[in-house]
Design an enzyme around this catalytic site. Structure first.
Site, PDB file in Angstrom:
ATOM      1  CB  CYS A 121      -0.957  -0.027   1.255  1.00 17.17           C
ATOM      2  SG  CYS A 121      -2.176   1.498   1.063  1.00 17.17           S
ATOM      3  CB  THR A 386     -28.050   2.144  11.718  1.00 17.55           C
ATOM      4  OG1 THR A 386     -28.876   1.906  10.855  1.00 17.55           O
ATOM      5  CG2 THR A 386     -28.644   2.620  13.087  1.00 17.55           C
ATOM      6  CE1 TYR A 387     -25.620   8.360   9.268  1.00 14.93           C
ATOM      7  CE2 TYR A 387     -24.738   6.354   8.215  1.00 14.93           C
ATOM      8  CZ  TYR A 387     -24.760   7.594   8.883  1.00 14.93           C
ATOM      9  OH  TYR A 387     -23.430   7.960   8.859  1.00 14.93           O
ATOM     10  CG  ASN A 388     -32.731   3.276  11.593  1.00 11.38           C
ATOM     11  OD1 ASN A 388     -32.590   4.203  12.513  1.00 11.38           O
ATOM     12  ND2 ASN A 388     -32.629   2.071  12.106  1.00 11.38           N
ATOM     13  CB  THR A 389     -31.420   4.720   4.883  1.00 11.77           C
ATOM     14  OG1 THR A 389     -30.152   4.633   5.088  1.00 11.77           O
ATOM     15  CG2 THR A 389     -32.239   5.792   5.548  1.00 11.77           C
ATOM     16  CB  THR A 398     -29.205  -2.055   8.498  1.00 11.24           C
ATOM     17  OG1 THR A 398     -28.706  -1.043   9.619  1.00 11.24           O
ATOM     18  CG2 THR A 398     -29.985  -1.268   7.675  1.00 11.24           C
TER      19      THR A 398
END
EC number: 1.11.1.-
Length: 492
Positions: A121, A386-389, A398
């Site tokens: 890398c 999480t953004y619950n999407t 999720t």
């Protein structure tokens, strides 16, 4: 190229890329003068990352407060799609590089270079070469390992094992390091070194998985430092690896229409939730499912990638340049599947026997104060973020998906959670996603944009960056668990 004494005219059919030094056929018609795709990532359109950065002043504050270089580098820009996580990441990285700790500052950056070199890398190597010199490092050490003190050289073995096969680390490796006379490591120094090695192995996964571009360098006339970040380079523009040529033909992957693919995943999540409420699998059944998943992971990359993806993705097995090879020994040593066929059976690491929460955390904190708290916060942050999407859907839980991603990485490293049903991994992670996960986690330098594009085609780039953050932290935690368990065994 002219290895077998071939004619000079044959050599005239090739040219050398001035950026990454790959040998290329002239008939590929490469315009090498072009810069790489603009923006911080070769995989993500620049406007998506830039929009996130202009809105968020918090990112700028975090860079001022916690960046060792004092600049908004490309990694930070991509991670700033998740500012909450970015804060945890920068704080822990700043602590291990700059705050009070057992190791001198130049050692810390040299260890980062050694870790990044295991995956070739050059992005991270270049970053830490600069930092090494800025913190008073001896320039001669940058000529390679034969120029460094024996103590640093002694880290080679544990660097190699941690990066590629951490399950092979034993208390004997630890004893060798702490009992080598004048070149010995104290346990606090060794824990600091192990944390740095694991951090930079995992960060290399993020760099390759997110297609991080080289930094623009104001001192270079065209704004780019002539380095290759991974095996992605200007010359790859001739090989379907550029961002503008992102279209994927269904025939390459055999993937159903991406919208119905998303709906099918939502449906599977719903069904699994219902099944979970209806019946609970026995311990024996759970163990069988883990063994099945572990064995199946054998076929994901090593047996399958070369058929799943056009051969050009892997055709030029990385020739390691001297810029990278000088920092490592045994460059051919790489990941081998934990559950290799026909080999002596390695015992599974039962997570309940040695957990981060109950064992690793307290050991790290005892030997290298406060880093345990910062790492713990970072692990929890990424796991619970999480953004619950999900793509175009809102109000989605999720948790199940996040846990499957994290546990699949640990499964490839032979770590099993007794209370987890590994049948869920097969239900939730499609084939192309498994190929991507295994590549990013185990062979990050082989990651291509085609792989990145091949899974979850309806999902936002920020959601894919979240996947990369989960993979990075799961990998780091797996490495730490094996190393810390060996240290604990050495102490008992």
């Amino acid at each position: 190229m002219n290895r077998g004494g071939g004619s000079p005219s044959a050599a005239a059919n090739y040219l050398l890329c001035t950026n990454c030094r790959k040998v290329l056929r002239k008939d590929k018609r490469i315009r090498v003068s072009q810069p790489l795709t603009r923006g911080p990532s070769a995989f993500i359109p620049e406007k998506e990352v830039v929009q996130a950065n202009t809105v968020d002043e918090r990112t700028n504050f975090l860079v001022e407060e916690y960046s060792t270089s004092g600049r908004l580098d490309n990694i930070t820009q991509v991670m700033s799609l998740h500012t909450q996580y970015l804060e945890s990441f920068l704080r822990s990285q700043f602590y291990m590089l700059r705050m009070d700790g057992p190791l001198p500052l130049p050692y810390r950056h040299y260890i980062a270079i050694m870790a990044a070199a295991r995956h070739q890398c050059s992005y991270l190597i270049n970053m830490h070469v600069d930092e090494f010199l800025k913190t008073g490092g001896i320039a001669e050490w940058l000529n390679g390992l034969e120029y460094v003190p024996q103590r640093l050289k002694n880290l080679n073995e544990i660097n190699k094992l941690l990066a590629h096969r951490p399950w092979l680390i034993t208390k004997e490796h630890i004893q060798k390091l702490v009992k080598t006379g004048e070149n010995n490591w104290s346990l606090p120094e060794l824990v600091h070194a192990v944390v740095l090695l694991a951090h930079y192995h995992a960060l290399a996964s993020f760099v390759f998985g997110s297609g991080i571009n080289p930094e623009r360098d104001p001192e270079i006339s065209n704004g780019f430092r002539l380095i290759s970040v991974n095996n992605f380079c200007v010359c790859d523009l001739a090989n379907d690896n550029n961002i503008e040529n992102a279209s994927l033909s269904g025939s390459n992957f055999g993937i159903v229409d991406s919208l119905s693919e998303l709906e099918a995943l939502m449906e599977r999540m719903k069904r699994l939730q219902e099944d979970r409420e209806d019946e609970e699998a026995s311990q024996e059944e759970m163990s069988t499912r883990f063994e099945k998943e572990k064995k199946e992971s054998l076929f994901v990359v090593s047996g399958d990638t070369f058929h799943s993806f056009p051969h050009s993705d892997f055709e030029d097995d990385m020739i390691i340049t001297s810029d990278v090879s000088r920092y490592i020994e045994d460059p051919g040593f790489g990941y081998e599947d934990f559950a290799r066929r026909g080999e002596e059976h390695l015992p599974t690491f039962r997570a309940q026997d040695y957990t981060w929460e109950n064992h690793g955390f307290s050991l790290v904190n005892r030997l290298y104060s406060d880093i345990g708290h910062l790492l713990d916060e970072k692990f929890r942050m990424v796991y619970n973020l999480t953004y619950n999407t999900m793509a175009t859907h809102e109000d989605v839980d999720t948790t199940m998906l996040r846990r499957a991603l994290f546990n699949y990485v640990h499964c490839m490293f032979g770590i099993r959670y007794d209370d987890y049903d590994y049948g869920e991994v097969n239900q939730l992670l499609e084939r192309s996603l498994k190929v991507y996960i295994k590549t990013v986690t185990c062979y990050p330098e082989r990651t291509t944009k085609r792989m990145y594009d091949s899974y979850w085609r309806q999902f936002k780039h920020s959601e894919k960056v979240h996947v990369n953050l989960l993979l990075m932290e799961a990998r780091m935690q797996a490495e730490l668990l094996y190393a810390l368990r060996a240290i604990t065994r050495h102490l008992t």
